[in-house]
Scaffold this motif. Structure first.
Motif: not given
Length: 93
Positions: A8, A42, A86
């Motif tokens: 992330r 996620w 990302l």
């Protein structure tokens, strides 16, 4: 050959509402909504991992054929990357 791990971006705020996740990109001043499968991806990205790890986890958790899973996962990850959501680690370029 190095396997590229994805994680992330750190410039995001996120919250879960029911089965969806909403992300706010501070850098882009935009928000993104993820459906339950996107939300699961996620969650998997909380720990840096490669595309194959994500695909295998989804195949184990959802009733989907492998070709569809790979295609949809790749498309989703590409959209996250295009939106700067990302980070890539271990990129061999």
């Amino acid at each position: 050959h190095t396997t590229m791990k994805l994680s992330r971006s750190e410039q995001l705020l996120s919250t879960k509402v029911a089965e969806d996740i909403f992300l706010l990109s501070l850098e882009k001043g935009a928000y993104f909504r993820m459906d339950p499968v996107g939300a699961r991806i996620w969650e998997l990205l909380e720990t840096p991992c490669d595309r194959e790890t994500i695909v295998q986890a989804l195949l184990a958790e959802y009733e989907v054929d492998e070709a569809t899973c790979r295609k949809e996962t790749d498309g989703f990850l590409d959209r996250l990357q295009d939106a700067s959501l990302l980070r890539r680690e271990g990129d061999s370029e």
